[in-house]
Enzyme design. Structure first.
Site, PDB file in Angstrom:
ATOM      1  N   HIS A 185      37.745  -3.332  44.656  1.00  0.00           N
ATOM      2  CA  HIS A 185      38.845  -3.239  45.821  1.00  0.00           C
ATOM      3  C   HIS A 185      39.086  -1.993  46.216  1.00  0.00           C
ATOM      4  O   HIS A 185      38.907  -0.694  45.492  1.00  0.00           O
ATOM      5  CB  HIS A 185      40.297  -3.940  45.062  1.00  0.00           C
ATOM      6  N   ASN A 229      29.950 -18.042  24.333  1.00  0.00           N
ATOM      7  CA  ASN A 229      30.985 -18.695  23.496  1.00  0.00           C
ATOM      8  C   ASN A 229      32.183 -18.615  24.554  1.00  0.00           C
ATOM      9  O   ASN A 229      31.862 -18.754  25.459  1.00  0.00           O
ATOM     10  CB  ASN A 229      31.256 -17.553  22.343  1.00  0.00           C
ATOM     11  N   THR A 266      31.626   1.015  31.895  1.00  0.00           N
ATOM     12  CA  THR A 266      31.923   1.182  33.192  1.00  0.00           C
ATOM     13  C   THR A 266      30.815   1.972  33.800  1.00  0.00           C
ATOM     14  O   THR A 266      30.803   2.183  35.158  1.00  0.00           O
ATOM     15  CB  THR A 266      33.028   2.452  32.951  1.00  0.00           C
TER      16      THR A 266
END
Length: 195
Positions: free
Chosen positions: A120, A90, A170
């Site tokens: 990072h 979508n 996560t």
């Protein structure tokens, strides 16, 4: 802390999941190509599905039969994204494909989902020097990612799993579960035919 430069190109380092610099000229050119294609795709009319499909086949590493992606779409390179057959994406997918993003067959992706492979450094000097890396994301067959879900670098989501709206994934999720929350955790398992 500067990573060991071992003679590989920044693109080779990036694809290996090692620290690299994104402002490398080869990577910048590949990114600009992706931006040109996504800009063209995002400007297409819903009445021109053939043009949309042509642009997606140029942009993505692979797109399966009968898969639909609704614009707007945002990617880093596009070429590291593979999506299976009969999937539906979508509006508003952000798929930062510094590392491979693999999406299975029959996947449903809600609005404003983010698939984020970049990482990072925690070390401030490395971060200031613009080093980054990435880890792949894999989404199994028949997965449903609810609107606003965020999937972080290195995550694999098993077949038939549902990720609730707004969840932040996560770590890996097994097959056949419903996961919700931030960070996402398994709320229950699902049985075949469950609604």
């Amino acid at each position: 802390m500067t990573p060991d430069l071992d003679g590989r190109s920044m693109r080779e380092r990036m694809l290996a999941g090692d620290p690299y610099l994104a402002d490398d000229p080869e990577l910048v050119e590949l990114h600009l190509r992706a931006m040109d294609l996504t800009e063209a795709f995002n400007a297409t009319s819903a009445r021109d599905p053939q043009r949309r499909h042509r642009l997606l086949t140029q942009l993505l590493g692979a797109i399966g039969a009968d898969t639909e992606i609704r614009p707007p779409l945002r990617v880093d390179y596009g070429s590291h994204i593979r999506i299976g057959a009969r999937s539906f994406v979508n509006f508003g997918l952000v798929a930062l494909d510094v590392a491979p993003i693999t999406i299975g067959d029959d996947v449903q992706i809600g609005t404003n989902v983010q698939l984020l492979t970049p990482t990072h450094p925690v070390d401030p000097e490395s971060r200031r020097a613009k080093w980054e890396a990435a880890k792949p994301i894999t989404v199994g067959d028949n997965v449903w990612l609810g609107s606003g879900a965020i999937v972080l670098a290195g995550v694999t989501i098993g077949d038939n799993t549902v990720v609730g709206a707004g969840a932040v994934v996560t770590r890996d999720l097994p097959a056949n579960v419903v996961a919700v929350g931030n960070p996402a955790s398994v709320a229950r398992t699902t049985a075949p035919g469950a609604t």
